[in-house]
Design a protein around this motif. Structure first.
Motif, mmCIF file in Angstrom:
data_model
loop_
_atom_site.group_PDB
_atom_site.id
_atom_site.type_symbol
_atom_site.label_atom_id
_atom_site.label_comp_id
_atom_site.label_asym_id
_atom_site.label_seq_id
_atom_site.Cartn_x
_atom_site.Cartn_y
_atom_site.Cartn_z
ATOM 1 N N THR A 188 0.800 -1.145 -0.008
ATOM 2 C CA THR A 188 0.051 0.026 0.132
ATOM 3 C C THR A 188 0.938 1.281 0.210
ATOM 4 O OG1 THR A 188 -0.053 0.149 2.526
ATOM 5 C CG2 THR A 188 -1.786 -1.219 1.330
ATOM 6 N N LEU A 190 1.114 3.473 2.339
ATOM 7 C CA LEU A 190 1.397 3.537 3.552
ATOM 8 C C LEU A 190 2.700 2.861 3.685
ATOM 9 C CD1 LEU A 190 1.253 5.115 6.239
ATOM 10 C CD2 LEU A 190 -0.357 3.292 6.916
ATOM 11 N N ASP A 191 2.639 1.344 3.349
ATOM 12 C CA ASP A 191 3.897 0.426 3.291
ATOM 13 C C ASP A 191 4.875 0.923 2.728
ATOM 14 O OD1 ASP A 191 1.965 -1.261 4.516
ATOM 15 O OD2 ASP A 191 1.540 -2.199 2.821
ATOM 16 N N MET A 193 5.742 4.167 2.106
ATOM 17 C CA MET A 193 6.367 5.524 2.657
ATOM 18 C C MET A 193 6.865 5.094 4.015
ATOM 19 S SD MET A 193 2.903 7.729 2.235
ATOM 20 C CE MET A 193 3.175 8.909 3.242
ATOM 21 N N LYS A 194 6.323 3.794 4.794
ATOM 22 C CA LYS A 194 7.069 3.400 6.107
ATOM 23 C C LYS A 194 8.252 2.507 5.731
ATOM 24 C CE LYS A 194 3.047 3.710 9.376
ATOM 25 N NZ LYS A 194 2.122 2.868 10.144
ATOM 26 N N HIS A 216 2.334 13.801 -0.829
ATOM 27 C CA HIS A 216 3.011 14.278 0.401
ATOM 28 C C HIS A 216 4.100 15.414 0.183
ATOM 29 C CE1 HIS A 216 0.935 11.683 3.661
ATOM 30 N NE2 HIS A 216 0.671 10.913 2.584
ATOM 31 N N TRP A 219 7.173 14.763 2.214
ATOM 32 C CA TRP A 219 7.631 13.544 2.527
ATOM 33 C C TRP A 219 8.821 13.377 1.998
ATOM 34 C CZ3 TRP A 219 7.707 9.028 -0.226
ATOM 35 C CH2 TRP A 219 8.280 8.053 0.259
#
Length: 301
Positions: A188, A190-191, A193-194, A216, A219
């Motif tokens: 995803t 989010l995955d 980005m982390k 973002h 980011w």
């Protein structure tokens, strides 16, 4: 009154082009195999012919005047067309050629196209060869000076002395090692980005503006390692928990060998162009045309 070409020494034009591209009399003289005084004399005669100053001296060398820039755009292209017209009378015979094609490209080219190109060449004979050069900071100047035949990049170049063509397209994908503790068959935004990333230097990363696609603006990826080659991204990802963003075809080539998961990029970014860039003066060269067609065939597969 229209200029009478019979009164013009056309041998002055290649000298003018060399000085424009080199920026110094000494380098132009070396390129042309002439003495520096002979180059200087040719420029003076051309100045009298066009009736305008063409260069002014500076600490860095010779600075072209606006009239010189205007003249160069037409003269350089015209000389290229003339050279092509004369060369085209002798068709290119790959079986008899001993041409070495000089290519400036990232290792993407080596990994996906170099082997098939050499195989094609050897079907005709053993005379032709390929020399791959890195894309150094002054690679545009190298190309303009025909010290290389063609370059490949993910970013286009705007220069009237060069020709540019989209010769293929790629899609970015994400690779992670099989057995990655947080990524298993899906990814995803989010995955992504982390995760911790292995990346290329900034110049190579600009092809994929992540802040635009991921929404973002401030980011930045968590960068665990930076490498110099595309293929090294794959090797680092296979031996660590870092992930990498790479071209699809490169991932397909190496994933089975390195035990990598290949995951779609978590946002739709469309296809990314691969640009071929070459000197205009080589555009009509039969050998160069043949070589470009072979590359098109390999990168379109």
């Amino acid at each position: 009154m229209k200029l009478n070409l019979r009164s013009v020494d056309l041998n002055l034009l290649p000298v003018f082009v060399a000085v424009m591209e080199e920026g110094q009399l000494s380098r132009a003289a070396e390129r042309l195999g002439m003495s520096q005084p002979a180059v200087s004399s040719a420029l003076k005669r051309l100045r009298l012919t066009v009736g305008a100053d063409l260069f002014s001296r500076s600490r860095a060398g010779l600075s072209p005047t606006p009239e010189a820039r205007r003249l160069y755009e037409s003269v350089a292209e015209g000389l290229g067309i003339l050279t092509g017209a004369l060369d085209s009378r002798q068709p290119f015979d790959p079986a008899a050629s001993e041409r070495q094609f000089r290519v400036m490209a990232p290792d993407y080219f080596d990994a996906l196209a170099l082997g098939p190109l050499i195989t094609t060449m050897r079907q005709f004979g053993e005379g032709m060869s390929i020399r791959v050069l890195s894309l150094e900071s002054d690679w545009v100047r190298t190309l303009v000076n025909t010290e290389a035949d063609i370059a490949f990049d993910s970013v286009s170049v705007e220069d009237p002395r060069l020709k540019t063509e989209v010769i293929g397209v790629e899609k970015p994908v994400v690779v992670a090692r099989s057995g990655h503790p947080r990524i298993d068959g899906k990814l995803t935004p989010l995955d992504y980005m982390k995760a911790e990333h292995v990346v290329l230097p900034e110049r190579e990363r600009r092809v994929l503006p992540l802040e635009k696609y991921l929404g973002h603006p401030v980011w930045e990826r968590w960068v665990g390692a930076q490498v110099t080659q595309l293929t090294n991204l794959l090797f680092v990802a296979s031996d660590s928990d870092l992930i990498a963003t790479v071209p699809l075809r490169l991932a397909q080539r190496f994933a089975p060998l390195l035990g990598l998961q290949v995951l779609p990029f978590p946002m739709d970014v469309g296809e990314l162009p691969i640009y071929a860039i070459w000197p205009k003066v080589l555009d009509q060269d039969p050998a160069h045309q043949w070589f470009r067609q072979q590359i098109r065939d390999k990168l379109s597969q």
